[in-house]
Design an enzyme around this catalytic site. Structure first.
Site, PDB file in Angstrom:
ATOM      1  N   SER A 164       7.838  -1.605   9.051  1.00  0.00           N
ATOM      2  CA  SER A 164       6.601  -2.107   9.648  1.00  0.00           C
ATOM      3  C   SER A 164       5.739  -2.654   8.527  1.00  0.00           C
ATOM      4  O   SER A 164       5.913  -2.271   7.358  1.00  0.00           O
ATOM      5  CB  SER A 164       5.860  -0.996  10.382  1.00  0.00           C
ATOM      6  N   TYR A 176       2.739   7.777  11.018  1.00  0.00           N
ATOM      7  CA  TYR A 176       3.606   6.618  11.273  1.00  0.00           C
ATOM      8  C   TYR A 176       3.792   5.818   9.983  1.00  0.00           C
ATOM      9  O   TYR A 176       4.912   5.423   9.645  1.00  0.00           O
ATOM     10  CB  TYR A 176       2.991   5.745  12.363  1.00  0.00           C
TER      11      TYR A 176
END
EC number: 1.1.1.105
Length: 317
Positions: A164, A176
């Site tokens: 990401s 995350y």
């Protein structure tokens, strides 16, 4: 002098464009295993590669997701259920893949499965949610890769790990980000360790895209629930006004997610089919023209840019 510089840069990009357009031969004989194919990037990539003629082995978390995918693709595509947090499920899927690929080995492994829930401030997260994120996004990637690696090595194939842009610039969704930084590190290590085996490793770093992970209604409800369950002293520290402002910032970000998932799956496809895949792919205009440049700024300046619109906690000094 400037003319020579422009000519040099232009020649560099022309040669790079030509080099990256060279495609691997006999794609119709190559097997690709993809995790997280129930929806989102994995689902679209499975359909995209199937349409191109590759032999897709799609892993779905649920049988319902697998059934729906089979209904949208050719008979070449085959599915298996896989929970990347369970070693016995990974072992069963690996054996299933081995039976399909035989001596040819596995050309492509795409670690796509991931979760981001809930999107909150670090202090609001409970340990169970944190561990679930790490189990899926990082530990699952490592375990699936190591289990499938002998098959990939046999084919001198490719591993594509979906990270990401938050694996390059961490500024919210703390655990995350940690999981995606871990994916980046694991991929870099693998690339260096496997260079003599002919295995190529690529990292795809999407910006903000609208998938099941970023579903607006579910994400906001999970955020509310996380705040509701936060200890009293945490609520007093931040205050309801902080939560409301943070909630609106996240809502605005989710509403701005790109719907063009092909920007990501095209990167994955290139990493699997190009003779010369890239080490990293930044997918999305926000990734290319905001987050990547910000990642090279001095830390203090990057901090200011990323947090200037954030609210102040009730008990801020």
């Amino acid at each position: 002098m400037w003319l020579y510089l422009v000519a040099f840069v232009g020649l560099y990009y022309l040669l790079r464009w030509y080099r990256e357009r060279q495609v691997v031969s006999h794609l119709q004989d190559k097997y690709v295993f993809i995790t997280g194919c129930d929806s989102g990037f994995g689902n679209l990539l499975a359909r995209q590669l199937d349409a191109r003629g590759l032999r897709v082995l799609a892993a779905c978390l649920t049988e319902k997701g697998a059934e729906e995918l089979r209904g949208q693709t050719s008979d070449r595509l085959e599915t298996v259920t896989l929970d990347v947090t369970k070693m016995e499920s990974i072992a069963a899927a690996t054996q299933w893949v081995k039976e399909h690929v035989g001596d040819r080995g596995l050309w492509g492994l795409v670690n796509n499965a991931g979760i981001i829930k809930p999107v909150t401030v670090c202090e609001w997260l409970n340990m169970e949610d944190s561990m679930n994120i790490l189990k899926v996004n990082l530990i699952g990637v490592i375990q699936v890769t190591l289990s499938m690696l002998p098959l990939v090595r046999r084919a001198r194939g490719r591993i594509v790990n979906v990270s990401s842009i938050l694996g390059r610039v961490a500024f919210f969704a703390g655990v995350y980000c940690i999981s995606k930084y871990g994916v980046e590190a694991f991929s870099d290590i693998l690339r260096r360790e496997l260079q003599h085996f002919g295995v190529k490793i690529s990292i795809v770093e999407p910006g903000y895209f609208r998938t099941g992970m970023t579903n607006l209604t579910r994400s906001l409800e999970e955020m509310k629930q996380s705040w509701k369950e936060a200890p009293k002293h945490i609520k007093e520290t931040y205050g309801q006004q902080y939560f409301d402002a943070f909630y609106n910032i996240i809502k605005e970000g989710l509403l701005g997610c790109s719907t063009n998932l092909n920007l990501v799956t095209d990167c994955m496809e290139h990493a699997l089919t190009s003779v010369y895949p890239r080490t990293r792919y930044s997918a999305g205009w926000d990734a290319k023209f905001f987050f990547i440049p910000v990642s090279y700024l001095p830390t203090s300046l990057a901090d200011y840019i990323l947090t200037r619109s954030w609210p102040k906690p009730a008990q801020a000094v």
